[in-house]
Design a protein around this motif. Sequence first.
Motif, mmCIF file in Angstrom:
data_model
loop_
_atom_site.group_PDB
_atom_site.id
_atom_site.type_symbol
_atom_site.label_atom_id
_atom_site.label_comp_id
_atom_site.label_asym_id
_atom_site.label_seq_id
_atom_site.Cartn_x
_atom_site.Cartn_y
_atom_site.Cartn_z
ATOM 1 N N LYS A 77 -27.414 37.782 31.475
ATOM 2 C CA LYS A 77 -27.229 38.978 32.289
ATOM 3 C C LYS A 77 -26.188 39.898 31.639
ATOM 4 O O LYS A 77 -25.080 40.066 32.156
ATOM 5 C CB LYS A 77 -26.799 38.578 33.701
ATOM 6 N N PRO A 78 -26.539 40.468 30.496
ATOM 7 C CA PRO A 78 -25.572 41.327 29.812
ATOM 8 C C PRO A 78 -25.305 42.612 30.596
ATOM 9 O O PRO A 78 -26.157 43.059 31.357
ATOM 10 C CB PRO A 78 -26.255 41.641 28.481
ATOM 11 N N TYR A 79 -24.134 43.174 30.381
ATOM 12 C CA TYR A 79 -23.812 44.415 31.100
ATOM 13 C C TYR A 79 -24.596 45.589 30.532
ATOM 14 O O TYR A 79 -25.072 45.562 29.394
ATOM 15 C CB TYR A 79 -22.302 44.702 31.067
ATOM 16 N N PRO A 86 -24.108 45.113 25.210
ATOM 17 C CA PRO A 86 -23.569 44.349 24.078
ATOM 18 C C PRO A 86 -24.675 43.842 23.160
ATOM 19 O O PRO A 86 -24.416 43.468 22.018
ATOM 20 C CB PRO A 86 -22.834 43.195 24.755
ATOM 21 N N CYS A 87 -25.898 43.820 23.646
ATOM 22 C CA CYS A 87 -27.007 43.243 22.882
ATOM 23 C C CYS A 87 -27.245 43.977 21.555
ATOM 24 O O CYS A 87 -27.657 43.361 20.569
ATOM 25 C CB CYS A 87 -28.289 43.270 23.711
ATOM 26 N N LYS A 88 -26.940 45.255 21.544
ATOM 27 C CA LYS A 88 -27.155 46.069 20.350
ATOM 28 C C LYS A 88 -26.393 45.504 19.143
ATOM 29 O O LYS A 88 -26.845 45.595 18.021
ATOM 30 C CB LYS A 88 -26.684 47.504 20.653
ATOM 31 N N TYR A 89 -25.226 44.926 19.406
ATOM 32 C CA TYR A 89 -24.379 44.420 18.310
ATOM 33 C C TYR A 89 -24.324 42.893 18.255
ATOM 34 O O TYR A 89 -23.648 42.335 17.417
ATOM 35 C CB TYR A 89 -22.948 44.954 18.487
ATOM 36 N N CYS A 90 -25.028 42.234 19.167
ATOM 37 C CA CYS A 90 -24.898 40.781 19.292
ATOM 38 C C CYS A 90 -25.675 40.042 18.204
ATOM 39 O O CYS A 90 -26.831 40.345 17.933
ATOM 40 C CB CYS A 90 -25.393 40.350 20.676
ATOM 41 N N LYS A 91 -25.002 39.053 17.619
ATOM 42 C CA LYS A 91 -25.604 38.258 16.542
ATOM 43 C C LYS A 91 -26.551 37.188 17.082
ATOM 44 O O LYS A 91 -27.239 36.531 16.329
ATOM 45 C CB LYS A 91 -24.501 37.562 15.739
ATOM 46 N N TYR A 92 -26.517 36.976 18.403
ATOM 47 C CA TYR A 92 -27.261 35.854 18.977
ATOM 48 C C TYR A 92 -28.570 36.262 19.656
ATOM 49 O O TYR A 92 -29.179 35.458 20.334
ATOM 50 C CB TYR A 92 -26.363 35.095 19.966
ATOM 51 N N HIS A 93 -28.981 37.477 19.452
ATOM 52 C CA HIS A 93 -30.182 37.949 20.147
ATOM 53 C C HIS A 93 -31.415 37.112 19.821
ATOM 54 O O HIS A 93 -32.221 36.807 20.704
ATOM 55 C CB HIS A 93 -30.441 39.431 19.851
ATOM 56 N N SER A 94 -31.523 36.714 18.567
ATOM 57 C CA SER A 94 -32.709 35.920 18.197
ATOM 58 C C SER A 94 -32.688 34.543 18.874
ATOM 59 O O SER A 94 -33.726 33.925 19.077
ATOM 60 C CB SER A 94 -32.803 35.773 16.678
ATOM 61 N N ILE A 95 -31.510 34.085 19.248
ATOM 62 C CA ILE A 95 -31.398 32.783 19.924
ATOM 63 C C ILE A 95 -31.622 32.942 21.432
ATOM 64 O O ILE A 95 -32.399 32.211 22.034
ATOM 65 C CB ILE A 95 -30.010 32.133 19.667
ATOM 66 N N CYS A 96 -30.959 33.928 22.050
ATOM 67 C CA CYS A 96 -31.054 34.054 23.511
ATOM 68 C C CYS A 96 -32.398 34.655 23.949
ATOM 69 O O CYS A 96 -32.896 34.330 25.010
ATOM 70 C CB CYS A 96 -29.893 34.870 24.077
ATOM 71 N N GLY A 97 -32.957 35.521 23.134
ATOM 72 C CA GLY A 97 -34.270 36.092 23.435
ATOM 73 C C GLY A 97 -34.286 37.055 24.610
ATOM 74 O O GLY A 97 -35.336 37.281 25.221
ATOM 75 N N PHE A 98 -33.131 37.650 24.947
ATOM 76 C CA PHE A 98 -33.090 38.584 26.080
ATOM 77 C C PHE A 98 -34.068 39.723 25.839
ATOM 78 O O PHE A 98 -34.075 40.356 24.793
ATOM 79 C CB PHE A 98 -31.670 39.138 26.268
ATOM 80 N N ASN A 99 -34.914 39.948 26.835
ATOM 81 C CA ASN A 99 -35.928 40.996 26.718
ATOM 82 C C ASN A 99 -36.243 41.493 28.123
ATOM 83 O O ASN A 99 -36.706 40.734 28.974
ATOM 84 C CB ASN A 99 -37.191 40.411 26.064
HETATM 85 S S1 SF4 Z 1 -28.307 39.533 22.875
HETATM 86 FE FE1 SF4 Z 1 -28.354 37.848 24.344
HETATM 87 S S2 SF4 Z 1 -26.484 36.675 23.976
HETATM 88 FE FE2 SF4 Z 1 -26.254 38.681 23.022
HETATM 89 S S3 SF4 Z 1 -25.240 39.936 24.557
HETATM 90 FE FE3 SF4 Z 1 -27.423 40.286 24.792
HETATM 91 S S4 SF4 Z 1 -28.053 38.791 26.333
HETATM 92 FE FE4 SF4 Z 1 -26.075 38.154 25.616
#
Ligand code: SF4
Length: 123
Positions: A77-79, A86-99
Amino acid sequence: MKGLILLDIKTIKMQDKNLKEGKTSTIIPAAITTKGEINKTRTNGVNEKEFEILHKYVKKIIKQIGKEILQGKIELKPYNYKGTTPCKYCKYHSICGFNTKNNTNKYQYIENLQKDDIIKKME
Ligand code: SF4
């Protein structure tokens, strides 16, 4: 610089030892008048009472988050503040799969409130 500082001249001078009278700090959100007082129009600060409210609120939220993590509650639940996430700069997007096309993935939208309203809500 963004952020908040305690509206206390001693604290401001301790936070930026190079801050001179009549200048705005480049490292903290504060400025000092030519008379050596806090320049309130150029300082983003809170008084002691407001600082205490913030302190108690942050402590409460940290405890709450800690408990939730221990219970295995780790929501995606990103802000989203005015379209910034924060997703734009997050290195973990491929892991969390937020969509957001996935109905269970939703942003936590942050209201555009003034500092005083935020402090009241925290109180
Ligand atoms: S890409 Fe995923 S882990 Fe990263 S901020 Fe967004 S929801 Fe969180």
